[in-house]
Design a protein around this motif. Structure first.
Motif, PDB file in Angstrom:
ATOM      1  N   MET A   1       5.999 -38.864  16.856  1.00 51.02           N
ATOM      2  CA  MET A   1       7.359 -38.384  16.377  1.00 51.02           C
ATOM      3  C   MET A   1       8.202 -38.250  17.864  1.00 51.02           C
ATOM      4  N   SER A   2       9.405 -38.809  18.017  1.00 52.08           N
ATOM      5  CA  SER A   2      10.099 -38.960  19.307  1.00 52.08           C
ATOM      6  C   SER A   2      10.828 -37.575  19.409  1.00 52.08           C
ATOM      7  N   SER A   3      11.239 -37.089  20.925  1.00 54.10           N
ATOM      8  CA  SER A   3      11.889 -36.083  21.270  1.00 54.10           C
ATOM      9  C   SER A   3      13.184 -36.082  20.612  1.00 54.10           C
ATOM     10  N   GLU A   4      13.676 -36.931  20.353  1.00 48.86           N
ATOM     11  CA  GLU A   4      15.158 -36.921  19.794  1.00 48.86           C
ATOM     12  C   GLU A   4      14.816 -36.457  18.159  1.00 48.86           C
ATOM     13  N   VAL A   5      14.055 -37.064  17.683  1.00 52.44           N
ATOM     14  CA  VAL A   5      13.777 -36.428  16.184  1.00 52.44           C
ATOM     15  C   VAL A   5      13.334 -35.019  16.083  1.00 52.44           C
ATOM     16  N   LEU A   6      12.508 -34.568  16.942  1.00 54.97           N
ATOM     17  CA  LEU A   6      12.341 -33.282  17.192  1.00 54.97           C
ATOM     18  C   LEU A   6      13.581 -32.288  17.629  1.00 54.97           C
ATOM     19  N   LEU A   7      14.398 -32.562  18.408  1.00 52.21           N
ATOM     20  CA  LEU A   7      15.667 -32.053  18.554  1.00 52.21           C
ATOM     21  C   LEU A   7      16.319 -31.944  17.708  1.00 52.21           C
ATOM     22  N   HIS A   8      16.644 -32.995  16.729  1.00 51.89           N
ATOM     23  CA  HIS A   8      17.553 -33.111  15.675  1.00 51.89           C
ATOM     24  C   HIS A   8      17.269 -31.988  14.612  1.00 51.89           C
ATOM     25  N   GLU A   9      15.688 -31.885  14.404  1.00 49.34           N
ATOM     26  CA  GLU A   9      15.204 -30.944  13.444  1.00 49.34           C
ATOM     27  C   GLU A   9      15.267 -29.422  13.829  1.00 49.34           C
ATOM     28  N   ARG A  10      15.178 -29.266  15.391  1.00 49.39           N
ATOM     29  CA  ARG A  10      15.447 -28.090  15.963  1.00 49.39           C
ATOM     30  C   ARG A  10      16.929 -27.564  15.847  1.00 49.39           C
ATOM     31  N   VAL A  11      17.829 -28.317  15.979  1.00 51.38           N
ATOM     32  CA  VAL A  11      19.289 -28.057  15.825  1.00 51.38           C
ATOM     33  C   VAL A  11      19.756 -27.812  14.383  1.00 51.38           C
ATOM     34  N   THR A  12      19.169 -28.517  13.556  1.00 52.57           N
ATOM     35  CA  THR A  12      19.203 -28.330  11.903  1.00 52.57           C
ATOM     36  C   THR A  12      18.885 -27.052  11.811  1.00 52.57           C
ATOM     37  N   ASN A  13      17.477 -26.659  12.011  1.00 53.35           N
ATOM     38  CA  ASN A  13      17.027 -25.267  11.609  1.00 53.35           C
ATOM     39  C   ASN A  13      17.774 -24.114  12.252  1.00 53.35           C
ATOM     40  N   VAL A  14      18.115 -24.304  13.468  1.00 51.03           N
ATOM     41  CA  VAL A  14      19.031 -23.118  14.259  1.00 51.03           C
ATOM     42  C   VAL A  14      20.449 -22.854  13.406  1.00 51.03           C
ATOM     43  N   LEU A  15      21.027 -24.178  13.273  1.00 51.95           N
ATOM     44  CA  LEU A  15      22.380 -23.978  12.639  1.00 51.95           C
ATOM     45  C   LEU A  15      22.169 -23.384  11.466  1.00 51.95           C
ATOM     46  N   ARG A  16      21.023 -23.578  10.540  1.00 48.70           N
ATOM     47  CA  ARG A  16      20.756 -23.351   9.092  1.00 48.70           C
ATOM     48  C   ARG A  16      20.587 -21.765   8.916  1.00 48.70           C
ATOM     49  N   GLU A  17      19.789 -21.606   9.824  1.00 44.94           N
ATOM     50  CA  GLU A  17      19.517 -19.858  10.049  1.00 44.94           C
ATOM     51  C   GLU A  17      20.683 -19.073  10.241  1.00 44.94           C
ATOM     52  N   ARG A  18      21.769 -19.623  11.070  1.00 48.36           N
ATOM     53  CA  ARG A  18      22.745 -19.000  11.464  1.00 48.36           C
ATOM     54  C   ARG A  18      23.789 -18.699  10.133  1.00 48.36           C
ATOM     55  N   ILE A  19      23.824 -19.834   9.339  1.00 48.97           N
ATOM     56  CA  ILE A  19      24.815 -19.776   8.304  1.00 48.97           C
ATOM     57  C   ILE A  19      23.949 -19.017   7.155  1.00 48.97           C
ATOM     58  N   GLY A  20      22.589 -19.292   6.994  1.00 47.54           N
ATOM     59  CA  GLY A  20      21.941 -18.512   5.996  1.00 47.54           C
ATOM     60  C   GLY A  20      21.921 -17.106   6.093  1.00 47.54           C
ATOM     61  N   ARG A  21      21.920 -16.563   7.536  1.00 43.73           N
ATOM     62  CA  ARG A  21      21.629 -15.097   7.666  1.00 43.73           C
ATOM     63  C   ARG A  21      23.155 -14.466   7.772  1.00 43.73           C
ATOM     64  N   GLY A  22      24.148 -15.364   7.629  1.00 49.25           N
ATOM     65  CA  GLY A  22      25.504 -14.832   7.844  1.00 49.25           C
ATOM     66  C   GLY A  22      26.158 -14.651   8.771  1.00 49.25           C
ATOM     67  N   HIS A  23      25.434 -14.926   9.833  1.00 53.18           N
ATOM     68  CA  HIS A  23      25.837 -15.009  11.203  1.00 53.18           C
ATOM     69  C   HIS A  23      27.166 -15.897  11.788  1.00 53.18           C
ATOM     70  N   TRP A  24      27.259 -17.199  10.899  1.00 51.32           N
ATOM     71  CA  TRP A  24      28.377 -17.899  10.592  1.00 51.32           C
ATOM     72  C   TRP A  24      29.030 -17.852   9.227  1.00 51.32           C
ATOM     73  N   PRO A  25      30.021 -17.180   8.929  1.00 53.34           N
ATOM     74  CA  PRO A  25      30.236 -16.974   7.440  1.00 53.34           C
ATOM     75  C   PRO A  25      30.959 -18.008   6.898  1.00 53.34           C
ATOM     76  N   ALA A  26      30.822 -18.194   5.537  1.00 61.46           N
ATOM     77  CA  ALA A  26      31.481 -19.327   4.742  1.00 61.46           C
ATOM     78  C   ALA A  26      33.109 -19.239   5.179  1.00 61.46           C
ATOM     79  N   GLY A  27      33.576 -20.424   5.493  1.00 58.18           N
ATOM     80  CA  GLY A  27      34.732 -20.849   5.874  1.00 58.18           C
ATOM     81  C   GLY A  27      35.090 -20.902   7.404  1.00 58.18           C
ATOM     82  N   MET A  28      34.113 -20.425   8.080  1.00 53.42           N
ATOM     83  CA  MET A  28      34.181 -20.344   9.598  1.00 53.42           C
ATOM     84  C   MET A  28      34.104 -21.932   9.975  1.00 53.42           C
ATOM     85  N   ARG A  29      35.087 -22.213  11.009  1.00 47.94           N
ATOM     86  CA  ARG A  29      34.941 -23.560  11.660  1.00 47.94           C
ATOM     87  C   ARG A  29      33.971 -23.668  12.399  1.00 47.94           C
TER      88      ARG A  29
END
Length: 255
Positions: A1-29
């Motif tokens: 697996m390339s480093s770019e794929v791993l990085l893409h997954e890491r970015v996805t997971n971090v942003l998903r967690e921020r949204i899922g835990r409410g750190h970034w609320p609905a409607g926030m830009r």
């Protein structure tokens, strides 16, 4: 697996967690792509792939000239919990069956083409079947397959067996799906196939199936008699929501 794929997954997971835990609320830009690139030390490619994944999952909305924003997150479910009518029927002690109404190549209407990432009018393989539980018509299944997947059905009799199991046996990577559940009135085909009055309410489940690279493989529109099948969502804090089908007649018998 390339480093770019791993990085893409890491970015996805971090942003998903921020949204899922409410750190970034609905409607926030969301921060700009440039800001996210600086934060994660990457180019725009992995960031854009991460945002595309989050749009599919409903965590991010907007785009096409509008700034991406945090969406109102809806529960998702693992693909393995809700995929094959045949597997589900056997699991609840019923005998699955089917009667094929149509299995042919068709020009994709705009909606189907859009879901499958095809040009409008592109050829797809469409299978329309009546699905049964213990010989009782329960659901009308309409599935459109991308050309590369549809060709794998040429050697299968759709009146016998599971399309899902057949494709798995052919090595197709059925990895995940996105489901939308609503109600719809029975059209003439639905009414005749299911033995209900035209306009009767049906439970509809629309599903896009993807491979592990998130390429769309098929689009389905399944319409159930609501007194014969229901859907159950089980919620748990900090866990993804599994979605299961159930047999309401069995539930009634237990009461």
């Amino acid at each position: 697996m390339s480093s770019e794929v791993l990085l893409h997954e890491r970015v996805t997971n971090v942003l998903r967690e921020r949204i899922g835990r409410g750190h970034w609320p609905a409607g926030m830009r969301l921060p700009s792509e440039a800001a996210l690139c600086r934060e994660f030390g990457t180019s725009r490619g992995p960031v854009r792939r991460a945002l595309a994944v989050l749009r599919e999952e409903g965590y991010v909305v907007g785009g096409r000239g509008r700034a991406p924003m945090v969406g109102r997150v809806v529960p998702t479910q693992p693909f393995s919990t809700f995929s094959s009518f045949t597997v589900w029927a056997r699991a609840i002690g019923k005998t699955p069956g089917q009667r094929t109404i149509e299995a042919a190549s068709r020009n994709a209407p705009s909606t189907v083409a859009g879901f499958l990432g095809l040009d409008e009018g592109a050829s797809v393989v469409q299978v329309v079947r009546v699905r049964m539980l213990d010989d009782v018509p329960t659901m009308v299944e309409r599935t459109s397959f991308a050309p590369a997947i549809g060709v794998l059905l040429e050697d299968m009799d759709p009146d016998r067996g599971s399309l899902h199991e057949h494709l798995i046996g052919k090595g197709v990577d059925l990895r995940r799906a996105r489901h939308t559940i609503d109600a719809v009135a029975a059209n003439p085909l639905d009414a005749e196939a299911l033995g209900v009055g035209q306009g009767s309410p049906l439970l509809r489940e629309r599903r896009i199936t993807f491979d592990s690279a998130r390429r769309p493989l098929s689009y389905a529109d399944d319409r159930y008699r609501p007194e014969l099948a229901t859907f159950t969502i089980e919620n748990e804090v900090d866990r993804r929501t599994p979605l299961t089908r159930s047999d309401p007649t069995a539930d009634s018998a237990r009461r």
